[in-house]
Design an enzyme around this catalytic site. Sequence first.
Site, PDB file in Angstrom:
ATOM      1  N   ASP A   1       0.819  -1.220   0.000  1.00 22.50           N
ATOM      2  CA  ASP A   1       0.000   0.000   0.000  1.00 22.50           C
ATOM      3  C   ASP A   1       0.849   1.265   0.000  1.00 22.50           C
ATOM      4  O   ASP A   1       0.507   2.263   0.646  1.00 22.50           O
ATOM      5  CB  ASP A   1      -0.968   0.006   1.196  1.00 22.50           C
ATOM      6  CG  ASP A   1      -1.880  -1.212   1.188  1.00 22.50           C
ATOM      7  OD1 ASP A   1      -2.716  -1.311   0.271  1.00 22.50           O
ATOM      8  OD2 ASP A   1      -1.736  -2.067   2.077  1.00 22.50           O
TER       9      ASP A   1
ATOM     10  N   HIS B   1      -3.645  -2.336  -6.566  1.00 20.76           N
ATOM     11  CA  HIS B   1      -2.939  -1.101  -6.893  1.00 20.76           C
ATOM     12  C   HIS B   1      -3.932  -0.105  -7.485  1.00 20.76           C
ATOM     13  O   HIS B   1      -4.407  -0.284  -8.605  1.00 20.76           O
ATOM     14  CB  HIS B   1      -1.808  -1.384  -7.876  1.00 20.76           C
ATOM     15  CG  HIS B   1      -0.728  -2.273  -7.320  1.00 20.76           C
ATOM     16  ND1 HIS B   1       0.338  -2.712  -8.075  1.00 20.76           N
ATOM     17  CD2 HIS B   1      -0.556  -2.784  -6.074  1.00 20.76           C
ATOM     18  CE1 HIS B   1       1.120  -3.467  -7.315  1.00 20.76           C
ATOM     19  NE2 HIS B   1       0.597  -3.525  -6.101  1.00 20.76           N
TER      20      HIS B   1
END
Length: 460
Positions: free
Chosen positions: A28, A59
């Site tokens: 992340d 993503h």
Amino acid sequence: MSGTGREGVLPGRAAGAPIIVVGLGYGDESKGATVDYLASQIPDTAAVVRWSGGSQAAHNVCHGPRHHTFRQFGSASLLDVRTILQAPMMVNPLSLVAEAGELEALGIGDPLGLITADARALVTTPIHVAMNRAREILRGNARHGSTGEGIGETAAYALAVTEQARAGSMIGNFPVLVDAPAGPAPTLATLRDRDATIRALDALARYAAPLLASAGEGAPHESIETIADALCSIAEQIRITDDVDSEIAAAMATGTVLFEGSQGVLLDEWNGFHPYTTWSTIVPADLIEWISRTGHDPYVLGLTRCYATRHGAGPMPTEDANLQLPDVHNREGRYQGAWRTGHLDLPALRYAAAITGQIDGVAVSHLDVLGIADLMVAETWNGDPEPLAPSHAEDTAALEHLTALACEARPDYRPLPEGVDAVTDLIAGATGAPVVLTAAGPTRTDRSIFVQRPALGARQ
């Protein structure tokens, strides 16, 4: 060697040099948004290579009204940049075709036509997914933070088959409940042959049966034949090559290739906090070596937020439940567990840089939270600036020792300094590389190139 002389967009990068985008945390770190931005700024972008992990990646890319969570497609697909899937990345064809449908809805014509895939890539099937979820159910409150997408089971089954594992043995930390079949584990090459696919799925189903039964879970509702037909049909729609390395080398000869990592190096199977790790190698040392053998000098871009995050179980020394940090794309997952946030952790960042090895520049994201949260920075743990040292060995005991150190850590805090320059100075000092890109929001236009005086000890 790859391009010299022209401006390479990122400070210190030769024009045309391949770029490896690697997360320096637990995931992340804005890998997808960074790949999308770089492709928008580098006119000769030839391809995005996904080279690790599998369909568990999430993503996020936002541009204008469009948003997509990339799982297997490269994160420059909104710009019609082709994707190359290179083993050891694992491919879930059913998820791939579902993602293609989402991209079509966003206006991308023929998304599957953008895909070139490695025939050697292991295939994740609904049976692997069911095994993954059953194993997490059996762990109860001792879950490892899996996404439930079957990635670990895909890798573990292939190892069991290769090693001809016997019932009662272990593959990693997975107990083997029944003798492994003669194999082989399904790959994209297998899907060229329906009969071979059915045989591979039959063997996998027999191996999975005891695990699924012990968790009270059944096999997938679809028959083996139905699953095989779906997998083989998808394989016919994508370009599968027996020589993906030559494809990538050819792309690097014509333009910039972006190598998009799957997770963060603190989850790496040989360097992370065992057992709260992935079944993938995230540290790009082997990739750097391979690219160098092709005659190119890769530029390694390390990514971090200006604070710590983690999905699911595992140590996170600077976690602070009182922090209120906005994140529109992350939340608790059924199998993965809670979304956790904490203060900037310099010892963890130093360790991430040490195990990554080469870092030529750093991108820092989520700088828009500065000033809206009472953020701190941990300069050391227990007074020690570098409590973690890379073992550089496939040693589970050494990784468990790292986990114990992190679980027992007492962060030594001071207030995070005010201003982007002061924060980027801290991060540059911890990583030994200059900050070259910053982001103050989730969209492509929130990103910009950042020219910073190299920190003390930075690579020149």
